[in-house]
Design a protein around this motif. Structure first.
Motif, PDB file in Angstrom:
ATOM      1  N   ALA A   9       0.842  -1.201   0.000  1.00 15.22           N
ATOM      2  CA  ALA A   9       0.000   0.000   0.000  1.00 15.22           C
ATOM      3  C   ALA A   9       0.874   1.247   0.000  1.00 15.22           C
ATOM      4  CB  ALA A   9      -0.940  -0.006   1.206  1.00 15.22           C
ATOM      5  N   ILE A  10       1.910   1.241   0.800  1.00 16.26           N
ATOM      6  CA  ILE A  10       2.824   2.378   0.864  1.00 16.26           C
ATOM      7  C   ILE A  10       3.606   2.503  -0.442  1.00 16.26           C
ATOM      8  CG2 ILE A  10       4.907   3.246   2.015  1.00 16.26           C
ATOM      9  CD1 ILE A  10       3.602   2.190   4.649  1.00 16.26           C
ATOM     10  N   LEU A  11       4.081   1.383  -0.979  1.00 18.46           N
ATOM     11  CA  LEU A  11       4.762   1.439  -2.274  1.00 18.46           C
ATOM     12  C   LEU A  11       3.838   2.001  -3.351  1.00 18.46           C
ATOM     13  CD1 LEU A  11       6.749  -1.928  -2.323  1.00 18.46           C
ATOM     14  CD2 LEU A  11       7.689   0.379  -2.109  1.00 18.46           C
ATOM     15  N   GLY A  12       2.565   1.601  -3.313  1.00 20.51           N
ATOM     16  CA  GLY A  12       1.603   2.098  -4.293  1.00 20.51           C
ATOM     17  C   GLY A  12       1.412   3.598  -4.205  1.00 20.51           C
ATOM     18  N   LEU A  13       1.338   4.120  -2.997  1.00 20.18           N
ATOM     19  CA  LEU A  13       1.210   5.579  -2.843  1.00 20.18           C
ATOM     20  C   LEU A  13       2.470   6.295  -3.335  1.00 20.18           C
ATOM     21  CD1 LEU A  13      -0.568   5.906   0.618  1.00 20.18           C
ATOM     22  CD2 LEU A  13      -1.542   6.318  -1.652  1.00 20.18           C
ATOM     23  N   LEU A  14       3.634   5.702  -3.050  1.00 23.06           N
ATOM     24  CA  LEU A  14       4.882   6.313  -3.488  1.00 23.06           C
ATOM     25  C   LEU A  14       5.088   6.164  -4.994  1.00 23.06           C
ATOM     26  CD1 LEU A  14       7.196   5.346  -0.519  1.00 23.06           C
ATOM     27  CD2 LEU A  14       6.333   7.621  -1.103  1.00 23.06           C
ATOM     28  N   ASP A  15       4.415   5.220  -5.604  1.00 22.68           N
ATOM     29  CA  ASP A  15       4.490   5.069  -7.058  1.00 22.68           C
ATOM     30  C   ASP A  15       3.747   6.218  -7.755  1.00 22.68           C
ATOM     31  OD1 ASP A  15       5.386   3.633  -9.342  1.00 22.68           O
ATOM     32  OD2 ASP A  15       3.386   2.783  -9.602  1.00 22.68           O
ATOM     33  N   ILE A  16       2.803   6.815  -7.051  1.00 20.78           N
ATOM     34  CA  ILE A  16       2.061   7.961  -7.593  1.00 20.78           C
ATOM     35  C   ILE A  16       2.956   9.194  -7.625  1.00 20.78           C
ATOM     36  CG2 ILE A  16       0.115   9.528  -7.186  1.00 20.78           C
ATOM     37  CD1 ILE A  16      -1.297   7.067  -5.867  1.00 20.78           C
ATOM     38  N   ARG A  17       3.636   9.436  -6.493  1.00 24.12           N
ATOM     39  CA  ARG A  17       4.536  10.591  -6.394  1.00 24.12           C
ATOM     40  C   ARG A  17       5.384  10.483  -5.135  1.00 24.12           C
ATOM     41  NH1 ARG A  17       1.566  15.481  -3.296  1.00 24.12           N
ATOM     42  NH2 ARG A  17       3.655  15.652  -2.513  1.00 24.12           N
ATOM     43  N   GLU A  18       6.358  11.335  -5.031  1.00 24.94           N
ATOM     44  CA  GLU A  18       7.196  11.441  -3.830  1.00 24.94           C
ATOM     45  C   GLU A  18       6.392  12.166  -2.760  1.00 24.94           C
ATOM     46  OE1 GLU A  18      11.006  14.194  -2.747  1.00 24.94           O
ATOM     47  OE2 GLU A  18      11.064  13.114  -4.642  1.00 24.94           O
ATOM     48  N   TRP A  19       6.526  11.710  -1.510  1.00 19.39           N
ATOM     49  CA  TRP A  19       5.810  12.334  -0.391  1.00 19.39           C
ATOM     50  C   TRP A  19       6.792  12.560   0.755  1.00 19.39           C
ATOM     51  CZ3 TRP A  19       0.599  13.024  -1.313  1.00 19.39           C
ATOM     52  CH2 TRP A  19      -0.017  12.185  -2.242  1.00 19.39           C
ATOM     53  N   SER A  20       6.489  13.519   1.592  1.00 24.00           N
ATOM     54  CA  SER A  20       7.179  13.588   2.886  1.00 24.00           C
ATOM     55  C   SER A  20       6.498  12.544   3.770  1.00 24.00           C
ATOM     56  CB  SER A  20       7.058  14.981   3.509  1.00 24.00           C
ATOM     57  OG  SER A  20       5.735  15.220   3.954  1.00 24.00           O
ATOM     58  N   ALA A  21       7.132  12.184   4.867  1.00 28.34           N
ATOM     59  CA  ALA A  21       6.535  11.190   5.769  1.00 28.34           C
ATOM     60  C   ALA A  21       5.173  11.676   6.262  1.00 28.34           C
ATOM     61  CB  ALA A  21       7.478  10.913   6.937  1.00 28.34           C
ATOM     62  N   TYR A  22       5.074  12.957   6.593  1.00 32.48           N
ATOM     63  CA  TYR A  22       3.807  13.521   7.058  1.00 32.48           C
ATOM     64  C   TYR A  22       2.753  13.486   5.944  1.00 32.48           C
ATOM     65  CZ  TYR A  22       0.342  16.894   8.620  1.00 32.48           C
ATOM     66  OH  TYR A  22      -0.839  17.504   8.958  1.00 32.48           O
ATOM     67  N   GLU A  23       3.133  13.906   4.733  1.00 36.14           N
ATOM     68  CA  GLU A  23       2.196  13.896   3.605  1.00 36.14           C
ATOM     69  C   GLU A  23       1.699  12.487   3.297  1.00 36.14           C
ATOM     70  OE1 GLU A  23       3.855  17.568   0.863  1.00 36.14           O
ATOM     71  OE2 GLU A  23       4.818  15.603   0.731  1.00 36.14           O
ATOM     72  N   GLU A  53      15.216  -2.414   2.787  1.00 39.31           N
ATOM     73  CA  GLU A  53      15.140  -3.408   1.712  1.00 39.31           C
ATOM     74  C   GLU A  53      15.531  -2.826   0.349  1.00 39.31           C
ATOM     75  OE1 GLU A  53      14.365  -6.704   2.075  1.00 39.31           O
ATOM     76  OE2 GLU A  53      14.356  -6.339   4.242  1.00 39.31           O
ATOM     77  N   GLY A  54      15.776  -1.516   0.293  1.00 39.92           N
ATOM     78  CA  GLY A  54      16.146  -0.873  -0.964  1.00 39.92           C
ATOM     79  C   GLY A  54      14.964  -0.593  -1.877  1.00 39.92           C
ATOM     80  N   LEU A  55      13.752  -0.635  -1.324  1.00 37.89           N
ATOM     81  CA  LEU A  55      12.548  -0.427  -2.125  1.00 37.89           C
ATOM     82  C   LEU A  55      12.142   1.041  -2.213  1.00 37.89           C
ATOM     83  CD1 LEU A  55      10.605  -3.522  -0.792  1.00 37.89           C
ATOM     84  CD2 LEU A  55      11.858  -3.320  -2.933  1.00 37.89           C
ATOM     85  N   ILE A  56      12.591   1.834  -1.249  1.00 35.28           N
ATOM     86  CA  ILE A  56      12.380   3.279  -1.283  1.00 35.28           C
ATOM     87  C   ILE A  56      13.654   3.955  -0.787  1.00 35.28           C
ATOM     88  CG2 ILE A  56       9.900   3.012  -0.830  1.00 35.28           C
ATOM     89  CD1 ILE A  56      10.409   4.283   1.946  1.00 35.28           C
ATOM     90  N   THR A  57      13.757   5.246  -1.067  1.00 38.66           N
ATOM     91  CA  THR A  57      14.838   6.039  -0.485  1.00 38.66           C
ATOM     92  C   THR A  57      14.209   7.083   0.434  1.00 38.66           C
ATOM     93  OG1 THR A  57      14.835   7.604  -2.327  1.00 38.66           O
ATOM     94  CG2 THR A  57      16.382   5.758  -2.467  1.00 38.66           C
ATOM     95  N   ILE A  58      14.927   7.411   1.479  1.00 36.90           N
ATOM     96  CA  ILE A  58      14.510   8.449   2.417  1.00 36.90           C
ATOM     97  C   ILE A  58      15.639   9.468   2.469  1.00 36.90           C
ATOM     98  CG2 ILE A  58      13.858   8.997   4.787  1.00 36.90           C
ATOM     99  CD1 ILE A  58      12.949   6.083   5.118  1.00 36.90           C
ATOM    100  N   THR A  59      15.300  10.704   2.121  1.00 36.41           N
ATOM    101  CA  THR A  59      16.289  11.773   2.173  1.00 36.41           C
ATOM    102  C   THR A  59      15.754  12.902   3.053  1.00 36.41           C
ATOM    103  OG1 THR A  59      15.402  12.738   0.144  1.00 36.41           O
ATOM    104  CG2 THR A  59      17.292  11.271  -0.092  1.00 36.41           C
ATOM    105  N   ALA A  60      16.672  13.600   3.679  1.00 34.31           N
ATOM    106  CA  ALA A  60      16.282  14.738   4.521  1.00 34.31           C
ATOM    107  C   ALA A  60      16.199  15.976   3.646  1.00 34.31           C
ATOM    108  CB  ALA A  60      17.295  14.938   5.640  1.00 34.31           C
ATOM    109  N   GLN A  71      11.853  12.981   2.963  1.00 32.77           N
ATOM    110  CA  GLN A  71      11.222  12.804   1.663  1.00 32.77           C
ATOM    111  C   GLN A  71      11.359  11.337   1.268  1.00 32.77           C
ATOM    112  OE1 GLN A  71       9.453  16.000   1.515  1.00 32.77           O
ATOM    113  NE2 GLN A  71       9.478  15.094  -0.519  1.00 32.77           N
ATOM    114  N   LEU A  72      10.248  10.730   0.898  1.00 31.11           N
ATOM    115  CA  LEU A  72      10.208   9.317   0.558  1.00 31.11           C
ATOM    116  C   LEU A  72      10.004   9.175  -0.945  1.00 31.11           C
ATOM    117  CD1 LEU A  72       7.711   8.271   3.372  1.00 31.11           C
ATOM    118  CD2 LEU A  72      10.184   8.396   3.517  1.00 31.11           C
ATOM    119  N   ARG A  73      10.784   8.309  -1.571  1.00 28.62           N
ATOM    120  CA  ARG A  73      10.696   8.086  -3.013  1.00 28.62           C
ATOM    121  C   ARG A  73      10.872   6.592  -3.293  1.00 28.62           C
ATOM    122  NH1 ARG A  73      14.772  11.515  -5.766  1.00 28.62           N
ATOM    123  NH2 ARG A  73      13.156  13.079  -5.524  1.00 28.62           N
ATOM    124  N   ILE A  74      10.019   6.043  -4.142  1.00 27.02           N
ATOM    125  CA  ILE A  74      10.118   4.641  -4.526  1.00 27.02           C
ATOM    126  C   ILE A  74      11.315   4.457  -5.465  1.00 27.02           C
ATOM    127  CG2 ILE A  74       8.549   4.839  -6.501  1.00 27.02           C
ATOM    128  CD1 ILE A  74       7.421   2.053  -5.683  1.00 27.02           C
TER     129      ILE A  74
END
Length: 107
Positions: A9-23, A53-60, A71-74
């Motif tokens: 579900a989270i991967l699916g949302l991130l496939d739509i666009r990049e989000w911040s953790a709060y967003e 697992e290398g499925l998303i990246t998290i950057t500050a 910022q979360l990105r698939i």
């Protein structure tokens, strides 16, 4: 590590666009809450697991003069995992309704 439906579900949302953790948390509440409810704890913990697992990246990123935001990105690996999961047969539907359980047990 096996992924859960919540992971996808989270991967699916991130496939739509990049989000911040709060967003991401807010979007999950708006779009998934009635079909796949997740606790706020899950919504903040699961991305960390997906990043491991290398499925998303998290950057500050900057969120103001004093604050940062994650910022979360698939990743491509995450997109491939999502596509494979989407192509598999879903599990049988489950429905849990406390009101129906009480009605059944009250008779």
């Amino acid at each position: 590590m096996a992924l859960t439906s919540t992971s996808y579900a989270i991967l699916g949302l991130l496939d739509i666009r990049e989000w911040s953790a709060y967003e991401l948390t807010q979007q999950a509440r708006r779009s998934l809450a009635f079909i796949w409810p997740m606790s706020e704890t899950q919504l903040y913990a699961e991305p960390k697991r997906l990043a491991t697992e290398g499925l998303i990246t998290i950057t500050a990123g900057r969120a103001g003069p004093q604050r940062t935001r994650q910022q979360l990105r698939i990743t491509e690996k995450g997109r491939r995992a999502l596509r494979v999961w989407l192509a598999t047969e879903p599990s049988a539907p489950r429905l849990q309704m406390e009101v129906l359980l009480r009605a059944l047990l009250a008779t």
